[in-house]
Design a protein around this motif. Structure first.
Motif, PDB file in Angstrom:
ATOM      1  N   ALA A  28      -4.964   1.437 -10.618  1.00  0.00           N
ATOM      2  CA  ALA A  28      -6.237   0.697 -10.067  1.00  0.00           C
ATOM      3  C   ALA A  28      -7.573   1.278 -10.309  1.00  0.00           C
ATOM      4  O   ALA A  28      -7.384   2.742 -10.508  1.00  0.00           O
ATOM      5  CB  ALA A  28      -5.970   0.880  -8.457  1.00  0.00           C
ATOM      6  N   VAL A  31      -9.763   1.480  -5.062  1.00  0.00           N
ATOM      7  CA  VAL A  31      -9.136   1.271  -4.001  1.00  0.00           C
ATOM      8  C   VAL A  31      -9.668   1.380  -2.627  1.00  0.00           C
ATOM      9  O   VAL A  31     -10.803   2.115  -2.374  1.00  0.00           O
ATOM     10  CB  VAL A  31      -7.803   2.092  -3.987  1.00  0.00           C
ATOM     11  CG1 VAL A  31      -6.989   2.054  -2.820  1.00  0.00           C
ATOM     12  CG2 VAL A  31      -6.922   2.171  -5.232  1.00  0.00           C
ATOM     13  N   GLN A  42      -3.886  -1.956   1.716  1.00  0.00           N
ATOM     14  CA  GLN A  42      -4.459  -1.407   0.617  1.00  0.00           C
ATOM     15  C   GLN A  42      -5.047  -2.451  -0.399  1.00  0.00           C
ATOM     16  O   GLN A  42      -4.136  -3.167  -0.868  1.00  0.00           O
ATOM     17  CB  GLN A  42      -3.655  -0.504  -0.113  1.00  0.00           C
ATOM     18  CG  GLN A  42      -4.519   0.451  -1.401  1.00  0.00           C
ATOM     19  CD  GLN A  42      -3.625   1.632  -1.982  1.00  0.00           C
ATOM     20  OE1 GLN A  42      -2.709   1.192  -2.728  1.00  0.00           O
ATOM     21  NE2 GLN A  42      -3.884   2.780  -1.594  1.00  0.00           N
ATOM     22  N   ARG A  44      -6.656  -3.230  -3.934  1.00  0.00           N
ATOM     23  CA  ARG A  44      -6.904  -2.503  -5.123  1.00  0.00           C
ATOM     24  C   ARG A  44      -7.461  -3.596  -6.168  1.00  0.00           C
ATOM     25  O   ARG A  44      -7.058  -4.693  -6.417  1.00  0.00           O
ATOM     26  CB  ARG A  44      -5.385  -2.228  -5.576  1.00  0.00           C
ATOM     27  CG  ARG A  44      -4.610  -1.224  -4.663  1.00  0.00           C
ATOM     28  CD  ARG A  44      -3.027  -1.111  -5.022  1.00  0.00           C
ATOM     29  NE  ARG A  44      -2.909  -0.541  -6.179  1.00  0.00           N
ATOM     30  CZ  ARG A  44      -2.779   0.864  -6.471  1.00  0.00           C
ATOM     31  NH1 ARG A  44      -3.186   1.619  -5.583  1.00  0.00           N
ATOM     32  NH2 ARG A  44      -2.552   1.021  -7.835  1.00  0.00           N
TER      33      ARG A  44
END
Length: 174
Positions: A28, A31, A42, A44
């Protein structure tokens, strides 16, 4: 949160995006880790693409929308699946806008996401309107996220909407 991504703009066509469930976390560029009432989420940014990782008591979910070499699943208009205890719903559409309309829509979306505590947006060097943005929410036992992938050279904006929630049983007698 708004960030400038330190990479070349690689996913250069909306038509190149593909969709996948269950992929491992990919590298990523930015994030955002969120805790939404017991759900760990999460967000990303992967170049001009996204990945969302959801983890809570009912299970886990990984959604990826990106240019994925070897993927045979193009970006669908809609998906409804059962994932363990959850119902998963995904929808996508491509908006084609004039140059002026695209610039205005880009500014509006970046302002919305940048100021939201559950938002992540990344812009790309070289074009003020090349971006990927994500926004998440949780309520009533469900998690929702929306994403926007901007392709200013085509005047296209790919918009996705996802909902993941505990399966609701059908009413008796149906």
């Amino acid at each position: 949160m708004l960030t400038t991504l330190k990479t070349a703009y690689t996913d250069t066509r909306a038509a190149d995006l593909a969709w996948a469930l269950g992929r491992e976390p990919l590298p990523a560029l930015a994030v955002l880790d969120l805790e939404l009432n017991g759900a760990k989420l999460q967000l990303r940014l992967l170049g001009a693409s996204h990945q969302v990782l959801l983890d809570e008591a009912a299970g886990t979910c990984s959604e990826t929308v990106a240019c994925m070499p070897g993927s045979s699943t193009p970006l669908p208009l809609g998906v409804a699946k059962r994932l363990g205890e959850w119902d998963y719903e995904f929808a996508a559409r491509v908006e084609t806008l004039s140059h002026g309309s695209f610039a205005g829509r880009a500014q509006e979306l970046l302002a919305l996401v940048a100021d939201h505590p559950n938002g992540l947006a990344g812009t790309f060097p070289g074009s003020p309107h090349a971006f990927t943005a994500m926004l998440a929410q949780r309520g009533d036992g469900q998690v929702w996220w929306r994403t926007w992938h901007a392709y200013p050279q085509e005047g296209q904006l790919v918009v996705t909407r996802t909902r993941v929630g505990v399966r609701v049983p059908a009413p008796a007698g149906l």
